[in-house]
Design a protein around this motif. Structure first.
Motif, PDB file in Angstrom:
ATOM      1  N   ARG A 150       0.446 -10.282   1.632  1.00  0.00           N
ATOM      2  CA  ARG A 150      -0.749  -9.649   2.207  1.00  0.00           C
ATOM      3  C   ARG A 150      -1.962  -9.888   1.316  1.00  0.00           C
ATOM      4  NH1 ARG A 150      -1.594  -3.337   1.275  1.00  0.00           N
ATOM      5  NH2 ARG A 150      -2.117  -4.316  -0.711  1.00  0.00           N
ATOM      6  N   GLY A 161      -8.536  -2.394   1.855  1.00  0.00           N
ATOM      7  CA  GLY A 161      -7.543  -2.188   2.910  1.00  0.00           C
ATOM      8  C   GLY A 161      -7.538  -3.394   3.843  1.00  0.00           C
ATOM      9  N   SER A 183       5.098  -0.478   7.646  1.00  0.00           N
ATOM     10  CA  SER A 183       4.394   0.796   7.758  1.00  0.00           C
ATOM     11  C   SER A 183       3.774   1.167   6.405  1.00  0.00           C
ATOM     12  CB  SER A 183       5.372   1.878   8.216  1.00  0.00           C
ATOM     13  OG  SER A 183       4.888   3.162   7.893  1.00  0.00           O
ATOM     14  N   PHE A 184       4.546   1.061   5.353  1.00  0.00           N
ATOM     15  CA  PHE A 184       4.056   1.482   4.033  1.00  0.00           C
ATOM     16  C   PHE A 184       2.788   0.724   3.613  1.00  0.00           C
ATOM     17  CE2 PHE A 184       8.738   2.476   2.778  1.00  0.00           C
ATOM     18  CZ  PHE A 184       8.689   3.646   3.501  1.00  0.00           C
ATOM     19  N   ILE A 185       2.752  -0.594   3.831  1.00  0.00           N
ATOM     20  CA  ILE A 185       1.617  -1.368   3.293  1.00  0.00           C
ATOM     21  C   ILE A 185       0.376  -1.311   4.183  1.00  0.00           C
ATOM     22  CG2 ILE A 185       3.178  -3.031   2.156  1.00  0.00           C
ATOM     23  CD1 ILE A 185       1.788  -5.118   4.163  1.00  0.00           C
ATOM     24  N   PHE A 334       6.301  -2.649  -9.767  1.00  0.00           N
ATOM     25  CA  PHE A 334       5.789  -1.486  -9.039  1.00  0.00           C
ATOM     26  C   PHE A 334       5.769  -0.284  -9.962  1.00  0.00           C
ATOM     27  CE2 PHE A 334       6.504   2.363  -6.626  1.00  0.00           C
ATOM     28  CZ  PHE A 334       5.749   2.221  -5.480  1.00  0.00           C
TER      29      PHE A 334
ATOM     30  N   MET B 140       6.598   6.002  -8.035  1.00  0.00           N
ATOM     31  CA  MET B 140       7.162   6.070  -6.693  1.00  0.00           C
ATOM     32  C   MET B 140       6.949   7.451  -6.064  1.00  0.00           C
ATOM     33  SD  MET B 140       8.618   4.791  -4.109  1.00  0.00           S
ATOM     34  CE  MET B 140       9.548   3.281  -4.297  1.00  0.00           C
ATOM     35  N   PHE B 143       3.486   7.468  -4.908  1.00  0.00           N
ATOM     36  CA  PHE B 143       3.411   6.589  -3.734  1.00  0.00           C
ATOM     37  C   PHE B 143       3.897   7.315  -2.488  1.00  0.00           C
ATOM     38  CE2 PHE B 143       5.479   3.578  -0.837  1.00  0.00           C
ATOM     39  CZ  PHE B 143       4.493   2.632  -0.645  1.00  0.00           C
ATOM     40  N   VAL B 147       1.816   8.134   0.984  1.00  0.00           N
ATOM     41  CA  VAL B 147       2.223   7.664   2.307  1.00  0.00           C
ATOM     42  C   VAL B 147       2.359   8.850   3.275  1.00  0.00           C
ATOM     43  CG1 VAL B 147       4.112   6.615   3.629  1.00  0.00           C
ATOM     44  CG2 VAL B 147       3.377   5.563   1.490  1.00  0.00           C
ATOM     45  N   ARG B 150      -1.068  10.110   4.257  1.00  0.00           N
ATOM     46  CA  ARG B 150      -1.710   9.154   5.165  1.00  0.00           C
ATOM     47  C   ARG B 150      -1.136   9.282   6.573  1.00  0.00           C
ATOM     48  NH1 ARG B 150       0.361   3.064   5.080  1.00  0.00           N
ATOM     49  NH2 ARG B 150       1.937   4.206   6.253  1.00  0.00           N
ATOM     50  N   ASP B 151       0.200   9.360   6.654  1.00  0.00           N
ATOM     51  CA  ASP B 151       0.842   9.446   7.960  1.00  0.00           C
ATOM     52  C   ASP B 151       0.561  10.782   8.638  1.00  0.00           C
ATOM     53  OD1 ASP B 151       1.778   6.966   7.365  1.00  0.00           O
ATOM     54  OD2 ASP B 151       3.880   7.546   7.109  1.00  0.00           O
ATOM     55  N   ILE B 157      -0.573   5.554  12.369  1.00  0.00           N
ATOM     56  CA  ILE B 157      -0.845   4.610  11.275  1.00  0.00           C
ATOM     57  C   ILE B 157       0.402   3.787  10.962  1.00  0.00           C
ATOM     58  CG2 ILE B 157      -1.309   4.492   8.778  1.00  0.00           C
ATOM     59  CD1 ILE B 157      -3.331   6.780   9.191  1.00  0.00           C
ATOM     60  N   GLN B 158       1.559   4.418  11.105  1.00  0.00           N
ATOM     61  CA  GLN B 158       2.817   3.692  10.868  1.00  0.00           C
ATOM     62  C   GLN B 158       2.946   2.482  11.780  1.00  0.00           C
ATOM     63  OE1 GLN B 158       6.284   6.053  11.112  1.00  0.00           O
ATOM     64  NE2 GLN B 158       5.772   7.280   9.313  1.00  0.00           N
ATOM     65  N   ASN B 181      -1.212   2.445  -5.951  1.00  0.00           N
ATOM     66  CA  ASN B 181      -0.653   2.901  -4.682  1.00  0.00           C
ATOM     67  C   ASN B 181      -1.668   2.825  -3.539  1.00  0.00           C
ATOM     68  OD1 ASN B 181       1.798   3.424  -5.882  1.00  0.00           O
ATOM     69  ND2 ASN B 181       1.326   5.563  -6.316  1.00  0.00           N
ATOM     70  N   PHE B 184      -1.458  -0.585  -2.463  1.00  0.00           N
ATOM     71  CA  PHE B 184      -0.194  -0.854  -1.762  1.00  0.00           C
ATOM     72  C   PHE B 184      -0.194  -0.329  -0.323  1.00  0.00           C
ATOM     73  CE2 PHE B 184       2.096  -0.565  -6.131  1.00  0.00           C
ATOM     74  CZ  PHE B 184       1.645  -1.828  -6.456  1.00  0.00           C
ATOM     75  N   ILE B 185      -0.684   0.900  -0.111  1.00  0.00           N
ATOM     76  CA  ILE B 185      -0.554   1.497   1.235  1.00  0.00           C
ATOM     77  C   ILE B 185      -1.632   1.016   2.196  1.00  0.00           C
ATOM     78  CG2 ILE B 185       0.481   3.607   0.270  1.00  0.00           C
ATOM     79  CD1 ILE B 185      -2.140   4.992   1.518  1.00  0.00           C
ATOM     80  N   GLY B 186      -2.504   0.137   1.735  1.00  0.00           N
ATOM     81  CA  GLY B 186      -3.513  -0.396   2.656  1.00  0.00           C
ATOM     82  C   GLY B 186      -4.742   0.483   2.760  1.00  0.00           C
ATOM     83  N   LEU B 187      -4.836   1.478   1.867  1.00  0.00           N
ATOM     84  CA  LEU B 187      -6.023   2.324   1.847  1.00  0.00           C
ATOM     85  C   LEU B 187      -7.170   1.569   1.192  1.00  0.00           C
ATOM     86  CD1 LEU B 187      -7.280   5.237   2.118  1.00  0.00           C
ATOM     87  CD2 LEU B 187      -6.490   5.633  -0.222  1.00  0.00           C
ATOM     88  N   SER B 311       7.784   9.939   7.474  1.00  0.00           N
ATOM     89  CA  SER B 311       7.328   8.719   6.803  1.00  0.00           C
ATOM     90  C   SER B 311       8.454   7.801   6.354  1.00  0.00           C
ATOM     91  CB  SER B 311       6.465   9.076   5.587  1.00  0.00           C
ATOM     92  OG  SER B 311       5.239   9.629   6.002  1.00  0.00           O
ATOM     93  N   PHE B 312       9.647   8.345   6.128  1.00  0.00           N
ATOM     94  CA  PHE B 312      10.670   7.505   5.488  1.00  0.00           C
ATOM     95  C   PHE B 312      11.939   7.290   6.288  1.00  0.00           C
ATOM     96  CE2 PHE B 312       7.854   9.087   2.235  1.00  0.00           C
ATOM     97  CZ  PHE B 312       7.478   7.885   1.655  1.00  0.00           C
TER      98      PHE B 312
END
Lengths: 462, 462
Positions: A150, A161, A183-185, A334, B140, B143, B147, B150-151, B157-158, B181, B184-187, B311-312
């Motif tokens: 990405r 983002g 979903s996470f990224i 990470f 983690m 992280f 997530v 965000r969700d 968003i997922q 993070n 990583f999460i696209g924020l 989320s998981f």
């Protein structure tokens, strides 16, 4: 009770003796209903510590009632067996307790990790500027590869983002982490295309190419393919060589998820199953799945180490105080603090050599071949899987695989699971314990046959 | 060499004896330049395995040259010391080798994990429908909280990725994983606001409120605050109680990152430092940082367990074959296969009780107080940190802290690091080894003073 490591090492040895004897005598642990655990075992945590005797007894009961993942009747999941040389390394890691973030606190353990990575680069043919790390497992390896892919599209994504219509590809048989990771990224699960597989469970190259073209036409940017070396259910190996052409043409990151089957790189005889691995951008395998190393021993390598730095490096003055990037491993992971998961694989390799690791892989395929042969030569069985696979998928007579597996487990006879492929449901016998022999595989079928005979009225039929 | 666990357990015991004796005699390992490791130690991996004798010798050399993170002169990082009861649990986990994904393969180890989580819910006052898991570390844990936050803004968003202008908040002194993070999460890192801290290193509540208002005016959606219990450098504790008001008002997720300092929840005397923790949406702490448990022992709890599932959780028929969500722990974790990191904390708690854990925490603060007192009462020192902290930040005379720490390390005298706060650079003495005594802390200053006297000409000055 006091903090006395010598005393507790004695207790450890005593408990392990008891456990290993039990593992030999009762390879399948007696089943306890989860809701009954608290009544049957002393799990409760309290204000006061236990007396020495009660502590020992509580521990003994707990370990004797824990499923024995290393026994000769555990065929349930993509791990099992125990290589004592790897266990030795893992036990030492617990005592040493280094964090792999920096050279200052890990010292020569950094070289241990780097030496393994170097050898892996050589084996797969990454020979320019490769990088690698020990993620916490296969899910994390897949995650890291997706983030790198990405960020490679546009490094600004880290700051802003995702702004473009990115789309990722994987097999319909891929590991479930691909979807979670999307979903996470922040890519979104709906931007993952699950490509149909051929009859053998491998991504259909034609379908993949067609889908990429379609997405391009619709204004998407294809950026990532997650191919698999050893799919979860069938243990199928995607055709990396063919898939890489389309990836190259479209400037897509090609990751090969070899969490399950990637260890074939160690065998001259079976590395043909990942032919083209040198053409990938990243590759991972788990030594805890097929090589008997304790959980987790997961290795991720990247063709260009700059991609690892681009996505995972962060300034941290309080942390990186001596030595360059090259030796401060936290800059390509990470995690910040990171357990030493390299030592166990190093002790194993050091003790048995590359040849020893190769022979584990080759023996497993040999056992898998024997199991397939048994099934094919016996008309009460139907086979659903193919050559060159460690996953033997079959049904026996007309017994419902799900019900049969559950009963085998709950009645302490065998640990084995079931799976589904192209609408067929079946028992999935996973051959990953390097210590098992032909006798153990034959014994598996014997137990299954006797069990169904004895309980035939109570097992559901298909 | 053969796969023989009994033989290798003997070797393990022999090696540990040697290592523990060396740890006592030479608490600071002799420094090796990273580029010299391969010449001085037998690290190379080859085609053939080593002979028994050579293998033992290679291992001995490796462990004796590894930095001793549990020695009494290791004050370098946010971990150190060794509680033998936790080590015992970790060693057993390596032998048992269960994956914590399902009840079928983890059995009563699932209850071990759940029992710890239950006790933590009680301690912090999550009492409706809490959930929790053992992530691989603090990064983690942060992280996962991000997530979930965000969700929670929008579960779509997922599927689709982030579409709204979300913005997250943290302290300028927060752990560096918050920024990673966000990438990583696209924020996007640019959508994290680093709020200025007060003089004590705590987020300024006023600055936080001002920034949230400003962002709201500019059309952003504030959705997450990462507060800290024990910042990395100063070990400052954010004012959760006050911060929670603004979060509640604006419907923001409040995560308390207690990776370093969160263990105060075990002490009646010090839990005041996380007053308001019951008002958070998630909270984490690392027993491997302050309680002497081996890496990693990280616990994340969530006020509403549904957020963890949202989320998981992922469907995986090949994996979740028996029992409900409640006992298949893989459904609330990032990982699929997951090492048993709970057992070591359970063995420790079981052995010494909540009271024993509390006394570790309290003794550490007592030692930290003594160290501060020593510094204050000696005019050659200047102090940069405050009460209620395990991190003693100071300078000695006019020695440059960075150069001094590096030389102390390279000349095998002390393992200690340095840090920065509000433009001051200083030595950071971290008091996290529960086995250290007042004498060990006094000895630290003694070594430092003698070292600077002997080498004063060669140490840079500020």
């Amino acid at each position: 009770m006091s903090n006395n490591i010598k005393e507790d090492l004695l207790l450890f040895n005593e408990l392990v003796d008891v456990f290993l004897e039990e593992e030999r005598l009762k390879p399948v642990t007696e089943y306890i209903e989860p809701n009954n655990v608290q009544q049957l075992l002393d799990i409760k945590l309290e204000n006061n510590g236990l007396s020495k005797d009660k502590f020992k007894e509580a521990l003994k009961q707990l370990i004797l009632n824990t499923p024995k993942s290393s026994s000769k009747l555990f065929f349930n999941q993509l791990f099992g067996g125990r290589h004592s040389k790897a266990v030795l390394g893992d036990l030492l890691a617990a005592i040493l307790n280094n964090s792999m973030a920096t050279y200052k606190i890990a010292g020569p353990q950094v070289s241990v990790e780097k030496e393994i990575l170097c050898q892996v680069y050589k084996l797969i043919g990454y020979n320019k500027n490769p990088g690698g790390t020990f993620p916490t497992g296969g899910s994390m390896s897949n995650f890291m590869s997706l983030v790198m892919a990405r960020d490679k599209v546009n490094l600004e994504i880290q700051q802003k983002g995702i702004t473009r219509k990115l789309v990722a590809y994987t097999s319909e048989n891929a590991h479930y982490s691909v979807s979670k990771n999307a979903s996470f990224i922040g890519l979104g699960k709906s931007n993952v295309r699950y490509i149909k597989s051929d009859l053998y469970g491998r991504i259909s190259v034609m379908e993949f190419e067609k889908q990429v073209e379609k997405d391009l036409k619709n204004g998407f940017t294809p950026f990532y393919l997650n191919a698999t070396a050893g799919t979860t259910v069938l243990c199928a190996f995607d055709n990396v060589n063919e898939l890489s052409k389309c990836c190259k043409k479209n400037n897509m990151w090609l990751h090969l998820d070899g969490a399950f089957g990637g260890s074939v790189i160690f065998s001259d005889k079976y590395k043909r199953l990942v032919k083209g691995v040198n053409l990938t951008d990243s590759f991972c395998f788990n030594a805890h799945k097929t090589l008997g190393a304790p959980l987790s021993t997961s290795i991720l390598v990247v063709k260009d180490k700059q991609d690892l730095y681009n996505s995972f490096n962060s300034k941290a003055n309080y942390l990186y105080q001596t030595h360059g990037n090259e030796f401060n491993l936290g800059q390509t992971s990470f995690e910040c603090g990171r357990r030493n998961n390299a030592l166990k694989f190093w002790t194993m390799w050091k003790a048995i050599g590359l040849k020893g690791i190769a022979s584990i892989v080759e023996e497993q395929f040999q056992l898998a071949n024997a199991a397939r042969k048994y099934i094919i030569s016996n008309q009460d069985y139907s086979l659903y899987s193919f050559d060159d696979s460690l996953s033997i998928c079959f049904n026996y007579k007309n017994f419902d695989p799900e019900d049969l597996c559950t009963k085998l487990f709950e009645m302490n006879s065998l640990m084995v699971g079931y799976g589904t492929f192209k609408k067929n449901r079946f028992i999935r016998l996973v051959i990953v314990n390097g210590e098992n022999s032909l006798d153990d595989v034959t014994r598996f079928f014997g137990i299954l046959e006797r069990f169904t005979e004895e309980h035939q009225e109570h097992i559901k039929k298909i």
